[in-house]
Design a protein around this motif. Sequence first.
Motif, PDB file in Angstrom:
ATOM      1  N   LEU A 173     -21.125  -2.406  -5.433  1.00 47.83           N
ATOM      2  CA  LEU A 173     -20.226  -2.610  -6.565  1.00 47.83           C
ATOM      3  C   LEU A 173     -19.389  -3.874  -6.393  1.00 47.83           C
ATOM      4  CD1 LEU A 173     -18.983   1.039  -7.197  1.00 47.83           C
ATOM      5  CD2 LEU A 173     -20.539  -0.292  -8.634  1.00 47.83           C
ATOM      6  N   GLU A 174     -18.877  -4.112  -5.177  1.00 49.65           N
ATOM      7  CA  GLU A 174     -18.101  -5.323  -4.920  1.00 49.65           C
ATOM      8  C   GLU A 174     -18.952  -6.568  -5.143  1.00 49.65           C
ATOM      9  OE1 GLU A 174     -16.571  -5.034  -0.995  1.00 49.65           O
ATOM     10  OE2 GLU A 174     -14.789  -3.887  -1.598  1.00 49.65           O
ATOM     11  N   LEU A 175     -20.157  -6.533  -4.628  1.00 47.30           N
ATOM     12  CA  LEU A 175     -21.060  -7.667  -4.791  1.00 47.30           C
ATOM     13  C   LEU A 175     -21.402  -7.879  -6.266  1.00 47.30           C
ATOM     14  CD1 LEU A 175     -22.864  -9.864  -3.668  1.00 47.30           C
ATOM     15  CD2 LEU A 175     -24.574  -8.124  -3.115  1.00 47.30           C
ATOM     16  N   GLY A 179     -10.716  -8.585  -2.612  1.00 47.82           N
ATOM     17  CA  GLY A 179     -11.958  -7.833  -2.759  1.00 47.82           C
ATOM     18  C   GLY A 179     -13.157  -8.511  -2.126  1.00 47.82           C
ATOM     19  N   ALA A 180     -14.276  -7.768  -2.073  1.00 49.64           N
ATOM     20  CA  ALA A 180     -15.585  -8.267  -1.642  1.00 49.64           C
ATOM     21  C   ALA A 180     -15.547  -8.922  -0.263  1.00 49.64           C
ATOM     22  CB  ALA A 180     -16.140  -9.231  -2.686  1.00 49.64           C
ATOM     23  N   ARG A 181     -15.145  -8.156   0.741  1.00 49.63           N
ATOM     24  CA  ARG A 181     -15.128  -8.692   2.106  1.00 49.63           C
ATOM     25  C   ARG A 181     -16.527  -9.026   2.603  1.00 49.63           C
ATOM     26  NH1 ARG A 181     -11.714  -3.804   4.472  1.00 49.63           N
ATOM     27  NH2 ARG A 181     -13.066  -2.807   2.949  1.00 49.63           N
ATOM     28  N   THR A 182     -17.522  -8.240   2.175  1.00 48.83           N
ATOM     29  CA  THR A 182     -18.889  -8.542   2.600  1.00 48.83           C
ATOM     30  C   THR A 182     -19.361  -9.881   2.043  1.00 48.83           C
ATOM     31  OG1 THR A 182     -19.712  -7.269   0.696  1.00 48.83           O
ATOM     32  CG2 THR A 182     -19.516  -6.110   2.792  1.00 48.83           C
ATOM     33  N   VAL A 183     -18.904 -10.227   0.842  1.00 53.71           N
ATOM     34  CA  VAL A 183     -19.266 -11.521   0.257  1.00 53.71           C
ATOM     35  C   VAL A 183     -18.640 -12.646   1.061  1.00 53.71           C
ATOM     36  CG1 VAL A 183     -19.105 -12.959  -1.800  1.00 53.71           C
ATOM     37  CG2 VAL A 183     -19.544 -10.515  -2.027  1.00 53.71           C
ATOM     38  N   ARG A 184     -17.410 -12.485   1.481  1.00 50.32           N
ATOM     39  CA  ARG A 184     -16.757 -13.511   2.306  1.00 50.32           C
ATOM     40  C   ARG A 184     -17.569 -13.786   3.566  1.00 50.32           C
ATOM     41  NH1 ARG A 184     -11.904 -10.825   0.696  1.00 50.32           N
ATOM     42  NH2 ARG A 184     -10.563 -12.209  -0.528  1.00 50.32           N
ATOM     43  N   ARG A 185     -17.944 -12.709   4.256  1.00 49.02           N
ATOM     44  CA  ARG A 185     -18.686 -12.883   5.500  1.00 49.02           C
ATOM     45  C   ARG A 185     -20.054 -13.501   5.247  1.00 49.02           C
ATOM     46  NH1 ARG A 185     -16.467  -7.658   6.638  1.00 49.02           N
ATOM     47  NH2 ARG A 185     -18.430  -6.671   6.055  1.00 49.02           N
ATOM     48  N   ALA A 186     -20.732 -13.061   4.188  1.00 53.67           N
ATOM     49  CA  ALA A 186     -22.082 -13.559   3.913  1.00 53.67           C
ATOM     50  C   ALA A 186     -22.058 -15.036   3.539  1.00 53.67           C
ATOM     51  CB  ALA A 186     -22.727 -12.751   2.798  1.00 53.67           C
ATOM     52  N   PHE A 242     -10.747 -21.582 -11.170  1.00 54.36           N
ATOM     53  CA  PHE A 242     -10.387 -20.212 -11.507  1.00 54.36           C
ATOM     54  C   PHE A 242     -10.056 -19.440 -10.239  1.00 54.36           C
ATOM     55  CE2 PHE A 242     -13.080 -21.618 -14.969  1.00 54.36           C
ATOM     56  CZ  PHE A 242     -12.449 -21.120 -16.102  1.00 54.36           C
ATOM     57  N   PHE A 243      -9.166 -18.467 -10.400  1.00 54.12           N
ATOM     58  CA  PHE A 243      -8.901 -17.483  -9.357  1.00 54.12           C
ATOM     59  C   PHE A 243      -9.622 -16.188  -9.730  1.00 54.12           C
ATOM     60  CE2 PHE A 243      -4.964 -20.091  -9.093  1.00 54.12           C
ATOM     61  CZ  PHE A 243      -5.206 -20.621  -7.843  1.00 54.12           C
ATOM     62  N   LEU A 244     -10.278 -15.581  -8.734  1.00 55.22           N
ATOM     63  CA  LEU A 244     -11.084 -14.390  -8.983  1.00 55.22           C
ATOM     64  C   LEU A 244     -10.545 -13.212  -8.185  1.00 55.22           C
ATOM     65  CD1 LEU A 244     -13.579 -12.827  -9.998  1.00 55.22           C
ATOM     66  CD2 LEU A 244     -14.856 -13.824  -8.076  1.00 55.22           C
ATOM     67  N   ARG A 245     -10.304 -12.106  -8.888  1.00 53.10           N
ATOM     68  CA  ARG A 245      -9.917 -10.849  -8.245  1.00 53.10           C
ATOM     69  C   ARG A 245     -10.969  -9.795  -8.571  1.00 53.10           C
ATOM     70  NH1 ARG A 245      -5.533 -12.274 -11.112  1.00 53.10           N
ATOM     71  NH2 ARG A 245      -5.713 -10.418 -12.447  1.00 53.10           N
ATOM     72  N   CYS A 246     -11.459  -9.134  -7.550  1.00 50.70           N
ATOM     73  CA  CYS A 246     -12.509  -8.128  -7.737  1.00 50.70           C
ATOM     74  C   CYS A 246     -12.062  -6.801  -7.142  1.00 50.70           C
ATOM     75  CB  CYS A 246     -13.808  -8.565  -7.068  1.00 50.70           C
ATOM     76  SG  CYS A 246     -14.509 -10.077  -7.733  1.00 50.70           S
ATOM     77  N   GLU A 247     -12.470  -5.714  -7.775  1.00 52.23           N
ATOM     78  CA  GLU A 247     -12.183  -4.380  -7.268  1.00 52.23           C
ATOM     79  C   GLU A 247     -13.385  -3.482  -7.514  1.00 52.23           C
ATOM     80  OE1 GLU A 247      -8.686  -2.899  -9.108  1.00 52.23           O
ATOM     81  OE2 GLU A 247      -7.326  -4.273  -8.059  1.00 52.23           O
ATOM     82  N   ALA A 248     -13.533  -2.499  -6.635  1.00 53.72           N
ATOM     83  CA  ALA A 248     -14.616  -1.518  -6.786  1.00 53.72           C
ATOM     84  C   ALA A 248     -14.163  -0.212  -6.164  1.00 53.72           C
ATOM     85  CB  ALA A 248     -15.891  -2.011  -6.114  1.00 53.72           C
ATOM     86  N   GLN A 249     -14.538   0.882  -6.779  1.00 57.15           N
ATOM     87  CA  GLN A 249     -14.219   2.193  -6.240  1.00 57.15           C
ATOM     88  C   GLN A 249     -15.301   3.187  -6.620  1.00 57.15           C
ATOM     89  OE1 GLN A 249     -10.500   3.500  -7.877  1.00 57.15           O
ATOM     90  NE2 GLN A 249     -11.142   3.273  -9.998  1.00 57.15           N
TER      91      GLN A 249
END
Length: 215
Positions: free
Chosen positions: A50-52, A73-80, A8-15
């Motif tokens: 919200l991103e997480l 989305g979710a740049r913090t998840v990428r780094r973690a 699957f491809f995942l796209r995430c957004e938060a605002q």
Amino acid sequence: MASAQPHFFLRCEAQVEGKRGEWNFALTAADGSAELTACDEELDVSSERLELLAVVRALEALDQPSIVTMTSGARTVRRAVAEGLDEWRRNGWMWECYGEMAPIKNRDLWQRLDRALCFHKLETRRVFRFDAAHLDRPAETTTSRNRDEEATEQASSAAEAPAADAAAKKEAATVARRWKDSWHRTRRRMRDRADGLTMSCAQFGASIAGGSWRN
């Protein structure tokens, strides 16, 4: 024989707007056969949480072990996932902050993500487009982009050339004027010194001549 895991491809957004926050995700099967979307609102939360939360809810929505490629989305998840998740788990979800061990921020969601990763494989590389035109002719697209960039650079260089020439000519004229002024000042000082020396010699000669006449 075990079947291959679905991809699957995942796209995430938060605002966040004021005290209200909104998250959403879209899971799309790699073969385009299925798509799952979800969204919700939260109050008094940060955009990072919200991103997480969007990533966690997306992984928890899958009903079988899958490969998930997160494309936005979710740049913090990428780094973690790339750097910190394993270390946080080993340290009991604590990290060193100013010389002291402190709880990880949003620890509950990171623990849920860690549990979801026991079943799913999360890839965090960026994939910008999936349309057929982009996938069929990437070289042509790249070449066209390079040609456009080269044409833009040439146009910029051509526009900047007259200004550069004018600046160079102005600088050369300034230098030449300074040398000319310096030469005139030097020549004037030399002439003044020569005139002074001539006058001194004339006065010295006059005194000698005058003495001889008196004798």
